[in-house]
Scaffold this active site. Structure first.
Site, short mmCIF file in Angstrom:
data_model
loop_
_atom_site.label_atom_id
_atom_site.label_comp_id
_atom_site.label_asym_id
_atom_site.label_seq_id
_atom_site.Cartn_x
_atom_site.Cartn_y
_atom_site.Cartn_z
CG HIS A 56 -2.00 -0.99 1.06
ND1 HIS A 56 -3.17 -0.83 2.02
CD2 HIS A 56 -2.28 -1.96 0.42
CE1 HIS A 56 -3.81 -1.80 1.88
NE2 HIS A 56 -3.40 -2.67 1.02
CD GLU A 58 -1.88 4.15 3.55
OE1 GLU A 58 -1.60 3.43 2.13
OE2 GLU A 58 -2.98 4.23 3.92
CB CYS A 86 -6.72 -0.28 5.20
SG CYS A 86 -4.88 -0.88 5.29
CB CYS A 89 -2.04 1.78 6.28
SG CYS A 89 -1.59 0.74 4.58
#
Length: 158
Positions: A56, A58, A86, A89
């Protein structure tokens, strides 16, 4: 909303656009060293390219910042991301000791900074400061356009 937050969110949006151009869900993130204003980590979604659920935006930005700063503790750092984090993260932000998290669009399906749950409100050993909705319409817009185009492409292929 401060000019500071908008300026860095625009940088994250530029990364989200790169993700979209590469066929990735358009989410961008940056880590900024608060005391200097230096961007020390950049990331955008790479799940399709890397075939990994872990890449992801992040996580990519946090990993880059940790390597650049020489340690896993990202004190004196803030993270700007175009979509509400999410659970994975948000957990990485807690574990890396990021001081402040700023996000753009809310995520009603997986958002873990207020939409579905707020992991930062649970009694973990670190609690980042949180601000949501910065350039929300721009951040939501790039996502909406991406998924609209994806649906269109699937209709014309099928």
């Amino acid at each position: 909303m401060t000019d500071h937050d908008e300026r860095y969110m625009k940088k994250a949006l530029e990364l989200a656009q790169i993700a979209a151009e590469q066929g990735e869900v358009p989410v961008g993130a940056i880590v900024v060293k608060k005391s200097t204003g230096e961007i020390v980590g950049r990331g955008f979604n790479r799940r399709e390219y890397g075939r990994s659920p872990l890449t992801h935006a992040e996580i990519v930005a946090i990993e880059q910042a940790s390597r650049r700063l020489g340690g896993w503790r990202l004190v004196d750092c803030e993270l700007f991301v175009t979509l509400e984090p999410c659970p994975m993260c948000a957990g990485a932000m807690i574990n890396s000791r990021i001081e402040r998290v700023v996000f753009g669009a809310y995520d009603a399906k997986a958002g873990s900074c207020g939409s579905v749950i707020d992991l930062f409100e649970l009694p973990y050993n670190h609690k980042p400061e949180l601000k949501g909705g910065v350039l929300e319409s721009e951040c939501a817009g790039i996502l909406s356009e991406f998924f609209k185009q994806l649906r269109h492409n699937k209709k014309t292929e099928g």
